[in-house]
Motif scaffolding. Structure first.
Motif, mmCIF file in Angstrom:
data_model
loop_
_atom_site.group_PDB
_atom_site.id
_atom_site.type_symbol
_atom_site.label_atom_id
_atom_site.label_comp_id
_atom_site.label_asym_id
_atom_site.label_seq_id
_atom_site.Cartn_x
_atom_site.Cartn_y
_atom_site.Cartn_z
ATOM 1 N N UNK A 3 60.313 69.454 33.052
ATOM 2 C CA UNK A 3 60.470 68.036 32.836
ATOM 3 C C UNK A 3 59.831 67.594 31.538
ATOM 4 N N UNK A 4 59.546 68.509 30.648
ATOM 5 C CA UNK A 4 59.263 68.111 29.277
ATOM 6 C C UNK A 4 60.205 68.873 28.398
ATOM 7 N N UNK A 5 61.494 68.632 28.644
ATOM 8 C CA UNK A 5 62.122 67.439 29.178
ATOM 9 C C UNK A 5 62.566 67.480 30.618
ATOM 10 N N UNK A 6 62.329 68.483 31.396
ATOM 11 C CA UNK A 6 62.846 68.522 32.753
ATOM 12 C C UNK A 6 61.816 69.086 33.687
ATOM 13 N N UNK A 7 61.339 68.263 34.618
ATOM 14 C CA UNK A 7 60.247 68.680 35.477
ATOM 15 C C UNK A 7 60.681 69.759 36.451
ATOM 16 N N UNK A 8 59.739 70.627 36.853
ATOM 17 C CA UNK A 8 60.047 71.571 37.912
ATOM 18 C C UNK A 8 60.531 70.820 39.130
ATOM 19 N N UNK A 9 61.513 71.380 39.765
ATOM 20 C CA UNK A 9 62.059 70.713 40.931
ATOM 21 C C UNK A 9 63.171 69.762 40.569
ATOM 22 N N UNK A 10 63.296 69.448 39.281
ATOM 23 C CA UNK A 10 64.430 68.654 38.821
ATOM 24 C C UNK A 10 64.950 69.291 37.546
ATOM 25 N N UNK A 11 65.027 70.612 37.588
ATOM 26 C CA UNK A 11 65.430 71.385 36.427
ATOM 27 C C UNK A 11 66.813 70.971 35.960
ATOM 28 N N UNK A 12 67.026 70.796 34.648
ATOM 29 C CA UNK A 12 68.347 70.417 34.175
ATOM 30 C C UNK A 12 69.371 71.505 34.410
ATOM 31 N N UNK A 13 68.898 72.733 34.683
ATOM 32 C CA UNK A 13 69.832 73.832 34.862
ATOM 33 C C UNK A 13 70.423 73.872 36.270
ATOM 34 N N UNK A 14 69.841 73.137 37.169
ATOM 35 C CA UNK A 14 70.386 73.095 38.521
ATOM 36 C C UNK A 14 69.713 71.956 39.284
ATOM 37 N N UNK A 110 65.196 66.219 14.430
ATOM 38 C CA UNK A 110 64.694 64.956 13.885
ATOM 39 C C UNK A 110 65.810 64.058 13.367
ATOM 40 N N UNK A 111 66.983 64.160 13.935
ATOM 41 C CA UNK A 111 68.139 63.376 13.499
ATOM 42 C C UNK A 111 67.878 61.880 13.666
ATOM 43 N N UNK A 112 68.337 61.077 12.683
ATOM 44 C CA UNK A 112 68.228 59.604 12.749
ATOM 45 C C UNK A 112 66.786 59.141 12.967
ATOM 46 N N UNK A 113 65.849 59.764 12.284
ATOM 47 C CA UNK A 113 64.427 59.398 12.375
ATOM 48 C C UNK A 113 63.847 59.594 13.774
ATOM 49 N N UNK A 114 64.556 60.308 14.621
ATOM 50 C CA UNK A 114 64.024 60.667 15.944
ATOM 51 C C UNK A 114 63.004 61.775 15.743
ATOM 52 N N UNK A 115 61.935 61.761 16.542
ATOM 53 C CA UNK A 115 60.979 62.857 16.431
ATOM 54 C C UNK A 115 61.268 63.903 17.502
ATOM 55 N N UNK A 116 60.533 64.992 17.457
ATOM 56 C CA UNK A 116 60.782 66.102 18.375
ATOM 57 C C UNK A 116 60.526 65.696 19.818
ATOM 58 N N UNK A 117 59.519 64.888 20.019
ATOM 59 C CA UNK A 117 59.230 64.406 21.366
ATOM 60 C C UNK A 117 60.419 63.635 21.932
ATOM 61 N N UNK A 118 60.993 62.742 21.117
ATOM 62 C CA UNK A 118 62.162 61.973 21.567
ATOM 63 C C UNK A 118 63.331 62.899 21.884
ATOM 64 N N UNK A 119 63.516 63.904 21.035
ATOM 65 C CA UNK A 119 64.600 64.859 21.275
ATOM 66 C C UNK A 119 64.452 65.524 22.635
ATOM 67 N N UNK A 120 63.233 65.985 22.942
ATOM 68 C CA UNK A 120 63.018 66.704 24.197
ATOM 69 C C UNK A 120 63.175 65.802 25.416
ATOM 70 N N UNK A 121 62.682 64.586 25.333
ATOM 71 C CA UNK A 121 62.678 63.734 26.528
ATOM 72 C C UNK A 121 63.940 62.902 26.686
ATOM 73 N N UNK A 122 64.854 62.983 25.718
ATOM 74 C CA UNK A 122 66.120 62.257 25.852
ATOM 75 C C UNK A 122 67.311 63.201 25.688
ATOM 76 N N UNK A 127 71.251 66.675 28.210
ATOM 77 C CA UNK A 127 72.362 67.611 27.959
ATOM 78 C C UNK A 127 71.822 68.968 27.514
ATOM 79 N N UNK A 128 70.975 69.523 28.384
ATOM 80 C CA UNK A 128 70.288 70.769 28.063
ATOM 81 C C UNK A 128 71.239 71.926 27.737
#
Length: 200
Positions: A3-14, A110-122, A127-128
């Motif tokens: 959950x950074x970006x996907x917490x255990x138990x809510x894995x984006x892979x399943x 870092x597209x569109x002035x987004x930082x790495x943190x924003x990339x991971x959490x959004x 869309x992992x």
């Protein structure tokens, strides 16, 4: 760190836990990370360089990161559930280092002035699978070891065991995490090996 970006138990892979449980855990972790990262600014884009000092520093970082992957691998194989924070910060730092020496990775994260943190959490959280595929595809056009290292670093985030899940699910996550770490450690070692700073 599922959950950074996907917490255990809510894995984006399943799917695993009900959405609200995952959202609560996600908010707690992101809140903590936001406090720590609040002062971080978007780094400047990488510049093509043959500077011996810069390249040697990058090579040294890759060696250290490969050693860390090996340590995480050993602990995972011993049955330890590595925490979201431990693996999340590892991946965050690793992606920062890789993108500092790769223009394609930098502009993707870092597209569109987004930082790495924003990339991971959004972007990555939402869309992992497609993000992993994009990074893997980019490896065909240049710097394959660096970009594949980034690809497998992102995959680490999909396999973090959740102590609240059944034992067999945790064991499966550890197996998948271990397999990913094996590949990541090898790629990082090879990345370090390909860097040969020129004498100046």
């Amino acid at each position: 760190m599922k959950q950074f970006p996907a917490m255990p138990g809510n894995c984006p892979c399943r799917p695993a836990h009900p959405p609200e449980r995952g959202r609560r855990r996600w908010r707690l972790l992101v809140g903590a990370c936001l406090l720590i990262l609040a002062g971080c600014a978007v780094p400047p884009p990488p510049a093509a360089t043959e500077d011996r000092v810069i390249l040697e520093e990058f090579r040294h970082e890759m060696v250290i990161d490969a050693d860390k992957a090996g340590d995480f691998l050993e602990r995972t194989r011993q049955g330890t559930n590595l925490s979201e924070m431990t693996l999340g910060w590892y991946v965050y730092d690793l992606l920062s280092e890789l993108s500092s020496q790769d223009d394609v990775l930098y502009h993707h994260f870092y597209d569109d002035d987004r930082d790495l943190q924003d990339y991971l959490k959004t972007v990555f959280r939402d869309q992992h699978a497609s993000e992993i595929a994009v990074i893997e595809e980019s490896a065909k056009t240049g710097h394959p070891l660096r970009r594949l290292s980034a690809r497998y670093a992102l995959e680490v985030l999909c396999h973090i065991p959740n102590p609240g899940e059944p034992a067999e699910v945790q064991a499966r996550d550890r197996r998948e995490l271990a397999a990913t770490l094996v590949t990541l450690q090898d790629l990082l070692r090879r990345t370090a090996g390909e860097i040969v700073p020129t004498a100046r």
